[in-house]
Design a protein around this motif. Structure first.
Motif, short mmCIF file in Angstrom:
data_model
loop_
_atom_site.label_atom_id
_atom_site.label_comp_id
_atom_site.label_asym_id
_atom_site.label_seq_id
_atom_site.Cartn_x
_atom_site.Cartn_y
_atom_site.Cartn_z
N PHE A 288 -10.58 -17.03 3.59
CA PHE A 288 -10.74 -16.37 2.29
C PHE A 288 -9.69 -15.29 2.02
O PHE A 288 -9.94 -14.36 1.25
N CYS A 289 -8.51 -15.45 2.63
CA CYS A 289 -7.35 -14.65 2.21
C CYS A 289 -6.76 -15.38 1.01
O CYS A 289 -5.75 -16.09 1.11
N SER A 290 -7.37 -15.20 -0.11
CA SER A 290 -7.14 -16.07 -1.27
C SER A 290 -5.86 -15.75 -2.05
O SER A 290 -5.57 -16.44 -3.02
N SER A 291 -5.10 -14.75 -1.63
CA SER A 291 -3.84 -14.44 -2.33
C SER A 291 -2.61 -14.74 -1.47
O SER A 291 -1.49 -14.45 -1.87
N ILE A 292 -2.81 -15.31 -0.30
CA ILE A 292 -1.71 -15.63 0.62
C ILE A 292 -1.14 -17.01 0.29
O ILE A 292 -1.87 -17.99 0.14
N SER A 293 0.19 -17.10 0.18
CA SER A 293 0.82 -18.39 -0.09
C SER A 293 1.44 -19.01 1.15
O SER A 293 1.58 -20.23 1.24
N THR A 294 1.82 -18.18 2.12
CA THR A 294 2.40 -18.71 3.34
C THR A 294 2.10 -17.81 4.53
O THR A 294 1.95 -16.60 4.38
N LEU A 295 1.99 -18.43 5.69
CA LEU A 295 1.82 -17.71 6.95
C LEU A 295 2.90 -18.12 7.94
O LEU A 295 2.76 -17.92 9.14
N ASP A 296 3.99 -18.67 7.42
CA ASP A 296 5.03 -19.24 8.27
C ASP A 296 5.79 -18.20 9.08
O ASP A 296 6.49 -18.55 10.03
N ASN A 297 5.69 -16.93 8.73
CA ASN A 297 6.39 -15.89 9.50
C ASN A 297 5.59 -15.43 10.71
O ASN A 297 6.07 -14.64 11.50
N LEU A 298 4.38 -15.96 10.87
CA LEU A 298 3.54 -15.59 12.01
C LEU A 298 3.79 -16.55 13.17
O LEU A 298 4.04 -17.74 12.97
#
Length: 380
Positions: A288-298
């Motif tokens: 429900f992190c509903s404003s995140i578009s990418t997590l590719d930097n993690l």
């Protein structure tokens, strides 16, 4: 820093000192050079601009620049004097730190844990009070400036500390000293914490669970971060912090349990470069992190239990990059309600995963699905 038993000027009128007050201040600094790390030179006798517009005290005009704590420049040279309107005190810069003066001398470094509270928000304390959520069993030794002209030394083994103000309102609190572990835990006065502008020396031991859980009104105005280098348990660390749009960098390299660490951070639009390569549990970590578009930097290592890990990330456009996907056993609701994901990576090894119920439910834009091995699946 040891205490200085002397009188120093306590008068500031429109940012100026009299010549006598200036000379007194200059003498105090030099007479007590041992407390100021052997700074034995006199204050410069000029009004030359230094750093971000700060000027050294001038012995002729005696002009002192005025700043609030949250606007103090970090690049001021040693020996620069200013007046902090937040702590209502003369301050000086030494080796990148700001120190404050009081009637009994140089006392504390003011670059501590600085945060803002709104006492009449809902909480367990009265509407003119705030409680610092210390953790039972931990030893604390710090000074707290309550932002209303009062301060006190806290030295205990984790008893909650409550301060009563004369009236309800918004206050800037500064804590300096040993502060290891806080736990708002979706209760206490979590809704009264509205801003952190400096983390100072705040640190967490191996267990940082529930630290800021439920701080729904919290935002950050800082690039500083708490010391979490020894933390292995980030269980619900920032969960339900629904107002913050970003978080400062934090050291997660020792982290194992990230269960619900960032769940329901619904306004969060980006993450810093977190190292989650040692993860042992990611259930609900980003749900429900509903404003995140990418997590590719993690940098994320897949874990056995990935249930709900990205559920409800309604603006996520790509599947996060995961290593060790062969370790996944439970993927139930993993991408449930992620309608903007368009493809799954073919490199994922799901051959050992048995639980796939609702894994891709609601992924209405998923048009590119590779031939993944789902042969161990028992629940779809």
């Amino acid at each position: 820093m040891s205490q200085i038993n002397t009188t120093i000027p306590n008068k500031v009128t429109e940012g100026t000192l009299t010549s006598a007050e200036f000379n007194n201040l200059n003498g105090v600094i030099n007479d007590n050079a041992v407390d100021i790390e052997s700074r034995a030179t006199t204050l410069e006798d000029s009004n030359t601009a230094i750093g971000s517009g700060i000027s050294v005290i001038n012995n002729g005009s005696n002009v002192i620049p005025l700043y609030s704590s949250d606007t103090l420049p970090t690049d001021a040279e040693t020996g620069v004097i200013a007046f902090d309107t937040t702590v209502n005190s003369l301050i000086y810069s030494k080796n990148g730190q700001w120190y404050k003066f009081k009637d009994n001398g140089v006392v504390v470094v003011i670059t501590g844990f600085v945060f803002k509270v709104k006492t009449d928000n809902t909480g367990t304390s009265s509407d003119n009070e705030f409680t610092i959520p210390l953790v039972s069993g931990h030893v604390y030794d710090f000074e707290v400036d309550w932002g209303d002209g009062t301060s006190e030394i806290i030295s205990n083994n984790g008893a909650m500390v409550t301060h009563t103000y004369t009236s309800a309102g918004t206050y800037d609190i500064t804590i300096t000293g040993d502060l290891v572990n806080l736990k708002f835990d979706n209760s206490n006065d979590c809704l009264k914490l509205i801003e952190i502008s400096n983390f100072g020396d705040v640190s967490f031991d191996n267990d940082a669970s529930d630290a800021f859980r439920g701080c729904e009104n919290l935002v950050f105005n800082t690039s500083t971060s708490p010391d979490t280098s020894a933390t292995t348990n980030f269980f619900w660390f920032y969960s339900n912090c629904s107002s913050m749009t970003s978080i400062p960098f934090m050291d997660t390299s020792s982290g194992g349990d990230f269960f619900g660490a960032f769940t329901r951070c619904s306004s969060l639009t980006s993450f810093p470069d977190l190292d989650m390569s040692g993860a042992t549990r990611l259930r609900d970590a980003f749900s429900f992190c509903s404003s995140i578009s990418t997590l590719d930097n993690l940098t994320i290592r897949a874990t056995a239990d990935m249930r709900n890990s990205f559920r409800g990330c309604t603006t996520l456009t790509s599947v996060p990059i995961l290593s060790s996907t062969s370790s996944i056993n439970g993927a139930r609701d993993m991408f449930n309600s992620c309608p903007t994901i368009t493809a799954m990576p073919s490199s994922w090894d799901l051959s050992n995963c048995s639980e796939f119920r609702n894994t891709w439910f609601g992924c209405t834009s998923l048009v590119d699905f590779p031939a993944l091995d789902l042969s161990s699946g028992t629940s779809f």
